[in-house]
Design a protein around this motif. Structure first.
Motif, mmCIF file in Angstrom:
data_model
loop_
_atom_site.group_PDB
_atom_site.id
_atom_site.type_symbol
_atom_site.label_atom_id
_atom_site.label_comp_id
_atom_site.label_asym_id
_atom_site.label_seq_id
_atom_site.Cartn_x
_atom_site.Cartn_y
_atom_site.Cartn_z
ATOM 1 N N ILE A 1 10.955 -9.264 11.554
ATOM 2 C CA ILE A 1 9.788 -9.031 10.698
ATOM 3 C C ILE A 1 9.634 -10.222 9.766
ATOM 4 O O ILE A 1 10.620 -10.700 9.191
ATOM 5 C CB ILE A 1 9.958 -7.758 9.838
ATOM 6 N N SER A 2 8.405 -10.697 9.599
ATOM 7 C CA SER A 2 8.148 -11.736 8.612
ATOM 8 C C SER A 2 6.995 -11.300 7.716
ATOM 9 O O SER A 2 6.104 -10.559 8.145
ATOM 10 C CB SER A 2 7.833 -13.081 9.272
ATOM 11 N N ILE A 3 7.036 -11.749 6.469
ATOM 12 C CA ILE A 3 5.947 -11.471 5.541
ATOM 13 C C ILE A 3 4.997 -12.655 5.580
ATOM 14 O O ILE A 3 5.364 -13.779 5.248
ATOM 15 C CB ILE A 3 6.455 -11.247 4.108
ATOM 16 N N THR B 1 14.071 -5.396 -1.201
ATOM 17 C CA THR B 1 14.375 -4.238 -0.356
ATOM 18 C C THR B 1 13.720 -4.314 1.011
ATOM 19 O O THR B 1 14.018 -3.507 1.869
ATOM 20 C CB THR B 1 13.927 -2.925 -1.034
ATOM 21 N N PHE B 2 12.816 -5.275 1.219
ATOM 22 C CA PHE B 2 12.137 -5.372 2.500
ATOM 23 C C PHE B 2 13.099 -5.915 3.554
ATOM 24 O O PHE B 2 13.732 -6.943 3.348
ATOM 25 C CB PHE B 2 10.937 -6.314 2.430
ATOM 26 N N PRO B 3 13.192 -5.267 4.694
ATOM 27 C CA PRO B 3 14.052 -5.755 5.771
ATOM 28 C C PRO B 3 13.336 -6.831 6.583
ATOM 29 O O PRO B 3 12.888 -6.591 7.701
ATOM 30 C CB PRO B 3 14.318 -4.494 6.589
ATOM 31 N N GLN C 1 0.824 -1.206 0.000
ATOM 32 C CA GLN C 1 0.000 0.000 0.000
ATOM 33 C C GLN C 1 0.860 1.258 0.000
ATOM 34 O O GLN C 1 0.515 2.252 -0.635
ATOM 35 C CB GLN C 1 -0.940 0.012 1.200
ATOM 36 N N ASP C 2 1.974 1.209 0.722
ATOM 37 C CA ASP C 2 2.910 2.344 0.755
ATOM 38 C C ASP C 2 4.287 1.758 1.046
ATOM 39 O O ASP C 2 4.714 1.684 2.203
ATOM 40 C CB ASP C 2 2.498 3.346 1.835
ATOM 41 N N ILE C 3 4.968 1.349 -0.009
ATOM 42 C CA ILE C 3 6.240 0.642 0.132
ATOM 43 C C ILE C 3 7.264 1.486 0.883
ATOM 44 O O ILE C 3 7.947 0.992 1.777
ATOM 45 C CB ILE C 3 6.796 0.215 -1.242
ATOM 46 N N THR D 1 9.412 1.953 8.236
ATOM 47 C CA THR D 1 8.909 1.445 9.511
ATOM 48 C C THR D 1 9.574 0.120 9.870
ATOM 49 O O THR D 1 9.991 -0.090 11.012
ATOM 50 C CB THR D 1 7.378 1.277 9.453
ATOM 51 N N MET D 2 9.685 -0.773 8.875
ATOM 52 C CA MET D 2 10.333 -2.060 9.137
ATOM 53 C C MET D 2 11.798 -1.872 9.502
ATOM 54 O O MET D 2 12.314 -2.568 10.382
ATOM 55 C CB MET D 2 10.172 -2.988 7.930
ATOM 56 N N ASN D 3 12.480 -0.934 8.860
ATOM 57 C CA ASN D 3 13.876 -0.656 9.202
ATOM 58 C C ASN D 3 13.998 -0.145 10.634
ATOM 59 O O ASN D 3 14.912 -0.539 11.364
ATOM 60 C CB ASN D 3 14.496 0.345 8.230
ATOM 61 N N ALA D 4 13.073 0.719 11.036
ATOM 62 C CA ALA D 4 13.097 1.246 12.407
ATOM 63 C C ALA D 4 12.865 0.117 13.415
ATOM 64 O O ALA D 4 13.558 0.029 14.431
ATOM 65 C CB ALA D 4 12.043 2.339 12.569
ATOM 66 N N LEU D 5 11.909 -0.755 13.137
ATOM 67 C CA LEU D 5 11.643 -1.888 14.033
ATOM 68 C C LEU D 5 12.831 -2.836 14.079
ATOM 69 O O LEU D 5 13.213 -3.322 15.144
ATOM 70 C CB LEU D 5 10.384 -2.626 13.588
ATOM 71 N N GLN D 6 13.405 -3.084 12.921
ATOM 72 C CA GLN D 6 14.573 -3.963 12.858
ATOM 73 C C GLN D 6 15.740 -3.347 13.632
ATOM 74 O O GLN D 6 16.507 -4.049 14.278
ATOM 75 C CB GLN D 6 14.956 -4.216 11.401
ATOM 76 N N GLY D 7 15.851 -2.033 13.591
ATOM 77 C CA GLY D 7 16.880 -1.338 14.351
ATOM 78 C C GLY D 7 16.735 -1.540 15.850
ATOM 79 O O GLY D 7 17.720 -1.509 16.588
ATOM 80 N N LEU D 8 15.509 -1.767 16.289
ATOM 81 C CA LEU D 8 15.261 -2.065 17.702
ATOM 82 C C LEU D 8 15.596 -3.513 18.032
ATOM 83 O O LEU D 8 15.670 -3.889 19.194
ATOM 84 C CB LEU D 8 13.788 -1.821 18.049
#
Length: 119
Positions: A43-45, A60-62, A24-26, A32-39
């Motif tokens: 993340i799973s799809i 490109t998805f983290p 919806q908004d890549i 957002t996923m990068n920020a969460l991963q930084g914590l």
């Protein structure tokens, strides 16, 4: 907030996102996923292959994991199309250094196929 409230270490939290939500908004999703991963959050799809699949965006998805939707697992033992899709997703995930998980596994035949294909 969930991490703060629970005291759980971030590495033990895995969030599942659907590819349709990501698509919806890549740009926002990846940020957002990068920020969460930084914590330290994993993340799973979820339901991969059932939404808006964009293979060019996937790289490109983290994310750490892909989950094969159960709609491809239900008839896995007897359906060559489902076998082809599952094998392709497993191979794609492995080549992108992602862990691949199958959803809705209920039979020994399904387990045997998935193990044979390193899922």
């Amino acid at each position: 907030n969930a991490l703060k409230d629970s005291g759980l270490e971030a590495r033990y939290l895995e969030l599942e996102v659907t590819e349709s939500l990501i698509m919806q908004d890549i740009e926002l999703a990846v940020a957002t996923m990068n920020a969460l991963q930084g914590l330290g959050v994993q993340i799973s799809i979820d339901d991969f292959g059932t939404g808006y699949s964009s293979l060019s965006a996937l790289k490109t998805f983290p994310v750490a994991r892909l989950k094969i939707d159960k709609s491809f697992i239900n008839d896995l033992a007897d359906n060559e199309s489902d076998q082809a899709v599952a094998s392709a997703v497993i191979s794609l995930g492995q080549n992108l250094h992602l862990r691949v998980i199958a959803e809705g596994v209920e039979t020994d035949d399904q387990v045997a196929f998935l193990r044979k294909n390193n899922c």
